[in-house]
Motif scaffolding. Structure first.
Motif, PDB file in Angstrom:
ATOM      1  N   LEU A  74       0.896  -1.220   0.080  1.00  0.00           N
ATOM      2  CA  LEU A  74       0.176  -0.054  -0.045  1.00  0.00           C
ATOM      3  C   LEU A  74       0.819   1.062  -0.037  1.00  0.00           C
ATOM      4  O   LEU A  74       0.531   2.377  -0.793  1.00  0.00           O
ATOM      5  CB  LEU A  74      -0.809   0.020   1.287  1.00  0.00           C
ATOM      6  CG  LEU A  74      -1.887  -1.092   1.311  1.00  0.00           C
ATOM      7  CD1 LEU A  74      -2.548  -1.272   2.360  1.00  0.00           C
ATOM      8  CD2 LEU A  74      -3.022  -1.075   0.026  1.00  0.00           C
ATOM      9  N   VAL A  75       1.880   1.317   0.927  1.00  0.00           N
ATOM     10  CA  VAL A  75       2.807   2.346   0.907  1.00  0.00           C
ATOM     11  C   VAL A  75       3.420   2.458  -0.472  1.00  0.00           C
ATOM     12  O   VAL A  75       3.630   3.448  -1.066  1.00  0.00           O
ATOM     13  CB  VAL A  75       3.895   2.035   2.080  1.00  0.00           C
ATOM     14  CG1 VAL A  75       5.171   3.054   2.118  1.00  0.00           C
ATOM     15  CG2 VAL A  75       3.173   2.197   3.544  1.00  0.00           C
ATOM     16  N   ALA A  76       3.759   1.515  -1.151  1.00  0.00           N
ATOM     17  CA  ALA A  76       4.653   1.591  -2.371  1.00  0.00           C
ATOM     18  C   ALA A  76       3.735   2.039  -3.437  1.00  0.00           C
ATOM     19  O   ALA A  76       4.285   2.854  -4.234  1.00  0.00           O
ATOM     20  CB  ALA A  76       5.190   0.074  -2.790  1.00  0.00           C
ATOM     21  N   TYR A  77       2.286   1.589  -3.439  1.00  0.00           N
ATOM     22  CA  TYR A  77       1.488   2.263  -4.504  1.00  0.00           C
ATOM     23  C   TYR A  77       1.427   3.783  -4.279  1.00  0.00           C
ATOM     24  O   TYR A  77       1.455   4.312  -5.294  1.00  0.00           O
ATOM     25  CB  TYR A  77      -0.091   1.461  -4.407  1.00  0.00           C
ATOM     26  CG  TYR A  77      -0.064   0.015  -4.648  1.00  0.00           C
ATOM     27  CD1 TYR A  77       0.635  -0.538  -5.828  1.00  0.00           C
ATOM     28  CD2 TYR A  77      -0.890  -0.884  -3.977  1.00  0.00           C
ATOM     29  CE1 TYR A  77       0.793  -1.690  -6.159  1.00  0.00           C
ATOM     30  CE2 TYR A  77      -0.855  -2.022  -4.259  1.00  0.00           C
ATOM     31  CZ  TYR A  77      -0.101  -2.593  -5.384  1.00  0.00           C
ATOM     32  OH  TYR A  77      -0.333  -4.098  -5.680  1.00  0.00           O
ATOM     33  N   ALA A  78       1.178   4.110  -3.027  1.00  0.00           N
ATOM     34  CA  ALA A  78       0.741   5.468  -2.619  1.00  0.00           C
ATOM     35  C   ALA A  78       2.051   6.361  -2.894  1.00  0.00           C
ATOM     36  O   ALA A  78       1.952   7.581  -3.662  1.00  0.00           O
ATOM     37  CB  ALA A  78       0.253   5.761  -1.305  1.00  0.00           C
ATOM     38  N   SER A  79       3.141   5.822  -2.512  1.00  0.00           N
ATOM     39  CA  SER A  79       4.507   6.529  -2.829  1.00  0.00           C
ATOM     40  C   SER A  79       4.931   6.901  -4.201  1.00  0.00           C
ATOM     41  O   SER A  79       5.573   7.712  -4.623  1.00  0.00           O
ATOM     42  CB  SER A  79       5.573   5.795  -2.248  1.00  0.00           C
ATOM     43  OG  SER A  79       5.602   5.903  -0.772  1.00  0.00           O
ATOM     44  N   SER A  80       4.031   6.129  -5.140  1.00  0.00           N
ATOM     45  CA  SER A  80       4.141   6.347  -6.538  1.00  0.00           C
ATOM     46  C   SER A  80       3.350   7.096  -6.888  1.00  0.00           C
ATOM     47  O   SER A  80       3.282   7.184  -8.474  1.00  0.00           O
ATOM     48  CB  SER A  80       4.223   4.861  -7.293  1.00  0.00           C
ATOM     49  OG  SER A  80       5.051   3.755  -6.638  1.00  0.00           O
ATOM     50  N   GLY A  81       2.416   7.711  -6.380  1.00  0.00           N
ATOM     51  CA  GLY A  81       1.407   8.757  -6.651  1.00  0.00           C
ATOM     52  C   GLY A  81       0.252   8.272  -6.966  1.00  0.00           C
ATOM     53  O   GLY A  81      -0.555   8.943  -7.598  1.00  0.00           O
ATOM     54  N   ASN A  82      -0.061   6.977  -6.792  1.00  0.00           N
ATOM     55  CA  ASN A  82      -1.542   6.248  -6.835  1.00  0.00           C
ATOM     56  C   ASN A  82      -2.433   6.611  -5.656  1.00  0.00           C
ATOM     57  O   ASN A  82      -2.032   6.183  -4.643  1.00  0.00           O
ATOM     58  CB  ASN A  82      -1.439   4.637  -7.154  1.00  0.00           C
ATOM     59  CG  ASN A  82      -0.368   4.679  -8.257  1.00  0.00           C
ATOM     60  OD1 ASN A  82      -0.826   4.863  -9.326  1.00  0.00           O
ATOM     61  ND2 ASN A  82       0.780   3.932  -7.991  1.00  0.00           N
ATOM     62  N   ASN A  83      -3.427   7.217  -5.995  1.00  0.00           N
ATOM     63  CA  ASN A  83      -4.563   7.461  -4.975  1.00  0.00           C
ATOM     64  C   ASN A  83      -5.094   6.234  -4.695  1.00  0.00           C
ATOM     65  O   ASN A  83      -5.458   5.482  -5.479  1.00  0.00           O
ATOM     66  CB  ASN A  83      -5.573   8.442  -5.245  1.00  0.00           C
ATOM     67  CG  ASN A  83      -5.066   9.871  -5.457  1.00  0.00           C
ATOM     68  OD1 ASN A  83      -4.171  10.546  -4.674  1.00  0.00           O
ATOM     69  ND2 ASN A  83      -5.244  10.680  -6.599  1.00  0.00           N
ATOM     70  N   LEU A  84      -5.227   6.037  -3.259  1.00  0.00           N
ATOM     71  CA  LEU A  84      -5.911   4.528  -3.164  1.00  0.00           C
ATOM     72  C   LEU A  84      -7.503   4.626  -2.424  1.00  0.00           C
ATOM     73  O   LEU A  84      -7.645   5.459  -1.440  1.00  0.00           O
ATOM     74  CB  LEU A  84      -4.932   3.595  -2.151  1.00  0.00           C
ATOM     75  CG  LEU A  84      -3.617   3.510  -2.806  1.00  0.00           C
ATOM     76  CD1 LEU A  84      -2.702   2.679  -1.561  1.00  0.00           C
ATOM     77  CD2 LEU A  84      -3.512   2.659  -3.916  1.00  0.00           C
ATOM     78  N   LEU A  85      -8.338   3.797  -2.738  1.00  0.00           N
ATOM     79  CA  LEU A  85      -9.670   3.529  -2.153  1.00  0.00           C
ATOM     80  C   LEU A  85      -9.273   2.211  -1.365  1.00  0.00           C
ATOM     81  O   LEU A  85      -9.560   1.262  -2.164  1.00  0.00           O
ATOM     82  CB  LEU A  85     -10.555   3.694  -3.220  1.00  0.00           C
ATOM     83  CG  LEU A  85     -11.928   3.604  -2.692  1.00  0.00           C
ATOM     84  CD1 LEU A  85     -12.283   4.664  -1.766  1.00  0.00           C
ATOM     85  CD2 LEU A  85     -12.856   3.705  -3.962  1.00  0.00           C
ATOM     86  N   LEU A  86      -9.052   2.274  -0.512  1.00  0.00           N
ATOM     87  CA  LEU A  86      -8.335   0.716   0.375  1.00  0.00           C
ATOM     88  C   LEU A  86      -9.711   0.518   1.134  1.00  0.00           C
ATOM     89  O   LEU A  86     -10.311   1.017   2.300  1.00  0.00           O
ATOM     90  CB  LEU A  86      -7.366   1.300   1.317  1.00  0.00           C
ATOM     91  CG  LEU A  86      -7.067   0.451   2.412  1.00  0.00           C
ATOM     92  CD1 LEU A  86      -6.475  -0.950   1.599  1.00  0.00           C
ATOM     93  CD2 LEU A  86      -5.796   0.780   3.166  1.00  0.00           C
ATOM     94  N   GLU A  87      -9.999  -0.796   0.997  1.00  0.00           N
ATOM     95  CA  GLU A  87     -11.000  -1.436   2.058  1.00  0.00           C
ATOM     96  C   GLU A  87     -10.053  -2.324   3.035  1.00  0.00           C
ATOM     97  O   GLU A  87      -9.346  -3.294   2.217  1.00  0.00           O
ATOM     98  CB  GLU A  87     -12.038  -2.020   1.333  1.00  0.00           C
ATOM     99  CG  GLU A  87     -11.572  -2.830   0.295  1.00  0.00           C
ATOM    100  CD  GLU A  87     -12.925  -3.911  -0.252  1.00  0.00           C
ATOM    101  OE1 GLU A  87     -13.534  -4.667   0.725  1.00  0.00           O
ATOM    102  OE2 GLU A  87     -13.076  -3.754  -1.423  1.00  0.00           O
ATOM    103  N   HIS A  88     -10.306  -2.571   4.275  1.00  0.00           N
ATOM    104  CA  HIS A  88      -9.356  -3.190   4.881  1.00  0.00           C
ATOM    105  C   HIS A  88     -10.220  -3.533   6.252  1.00  0.00           C
ATOM    106  O   HIS A  88     -10.831  -2.542   6.741  1.00  0.00           O
ATOM    107  CB  HIS A  88      -7.988  -2.655   5.080  1.00  0.00           C
ATOM    108  CG  HIS A  88      -7.099  -3.452   5.774  1.00  0.00           C
ATOM    109  ND1 HIS A  88      -7.062  -4.758   5.763  1.00  0.00           N
ATOM    110  CD2 HIS A  88      -5.802  -3.322   6.082  1.00  0.00           C
ATOM    111  CE1 HIS A  88      -5.887  -5.372   6.173  1.00  0.00           C
ATOM    112  NE2 HIS A  88      -5.184  -4.291   6.524  1.00  0.00           N
ATOM    113  N   ILE A  89      -9.804  -4.805   6.867  1.00  0.00           N
ATOM    114  CA  ILE A  89     -10.356  -5.105   8.105  1.00  0.00           C
ATOM    115  C   ILE A  89      -9.091  -4.912   9.287  1.00  0.00           C
ATOM    116  O   ILE A  89      -8.279  -5.747   9.082  1.00  0.00           O
ATOM    117  CB  ILE A  89     -10.980  -6.472   8.264  1.00  0.00           C
ATOM    118  CG1 ILE A  89     -12.097  -6.455   7.243  1.00  0.00           C
ATOM    119  CG2 ILE A  89     -11.487  -6.678   9.795  1.00  0.00           C
ATOM    120  CD1 ILE A  89     -12.765  -7.893   7.291  1.00  0.00           C
ATOM    121  N   LEU A  90      -9.166  -4.141  10.124  1.00  0.00           N
ATOM    122  CA  LEU A  90      -7.775  -3.794  11.013  1.00  0.00           C
ATOM    123  C   LEU A  90      -8.178  -4.869  12.239  1.00  0.00           C
ATOM    124  O   LEU A  90      -8.882  -4.575  13.144  1.00  0.00           O
ATOM    125  CB  LEU A  90      -8.013  -2.436  11.559  1.00  0.00           C
ATOM    126  CG  LEU A  90      -7.338  -1.281  10.564  1.00  0.00           C
ATOM    127  CD1 LEU A  90      -7.753  -0.134  11.192  1.00  0.00           C
ATOM    128  CD2 LEU A  90      -6.119  -1.577  10.175  1.00  0.00           C
TER     129      LEU A  90
END
Length: 191
Positions: A74-90
């Motif tokens: 997730l960090v790699a995708y966002a660090s590359s400039g990709n906006n993320l619509l993340l769904e996740h269960i903490l």
């Protein structure tokens, strides 16, 4: 000044409707957002799910490395400039502060998606692709003590929730919950 990469983080129990909401938001929101979830990895064939089901491998032995890799990706995708619509269960309490620190460089909007227990159980049974009891377990654990930038009720029409989310995201002011969590985690680590 370069604009920070954006992450809209939808957190909710298994079968609460995170994917449905994320797809509805992605279809309407500007700018472009990638929709990212564990289900995408599982359903793509990236994981040898049949071998887990057969018992060739134990998920318990692979789980920590899988989630560490997912969080790093997730960090790699966002660090590359990709906006993320993340769904996740903490699922693990420490993931919140860990992700808050990892996501410090990004503009994170944290959304809690709530669904009643009876409805979660009904949806889980109708899906048939979840371990029975997962949704109820999530219901009793994952929202406890969480702070959100926005909370939504999965009992509302998806289109209404998507519109509300986009409107709240667009008009937000001040530091986000994740910015405050990162500051708290940094202060705790410094002690």
């Amino acid at each position: 000044m370069t604009e920070r990469t954006k992450i809209i983080f939808i957190h909710g129990a298994s079968s609460s409707g995170k994917s449905t909401l994320a797809r509805a938001v992605q279809a309407e929101i500007d700018p472009l957002f990638w929709h990212v979830s564990i289900d995408h990895i599982r359903d793509s064939g990236m994981l040898p799910m049949e071998r887990f089901r057969r018992g060739d491998f134990r998920w318990k032995d692979q789980r920590a490395a899988f989630f560490e890799g997912f969080h790093r990706s997730l960090v790699a995708y966002a660090s590359s400039g990709n906006n993320l619509l993340l769904e996740h269960i903490l699922e693990e309490p420490e993931w919140v502060s860990d992700l808050a620190l990892r996501f410090q460089p990004f503009d994170v909007f944290f959304v809690g998606l709530h669904c009643g227990l009876d409805e979660l159980v009904r949806r889980e049974a109708a899906r048939g692709d979840r371990k029975p009891g997962s949704a109820a377990d999530d219901f009793h654990r994952i929202h406890k003590g969480q702070r959100y930038d926005l909370q939504l009720d999965a009992g509302q029409p998806v289109s209404n929730n998507a519109t509300h989310l986009i409107s709240a995201w667009t008009s937000r002011r001040g530091p986000s919950v994740f910015e405050r969590l990162a500051l708290e985690a940094s202060e705790t680590a410094a002690r």
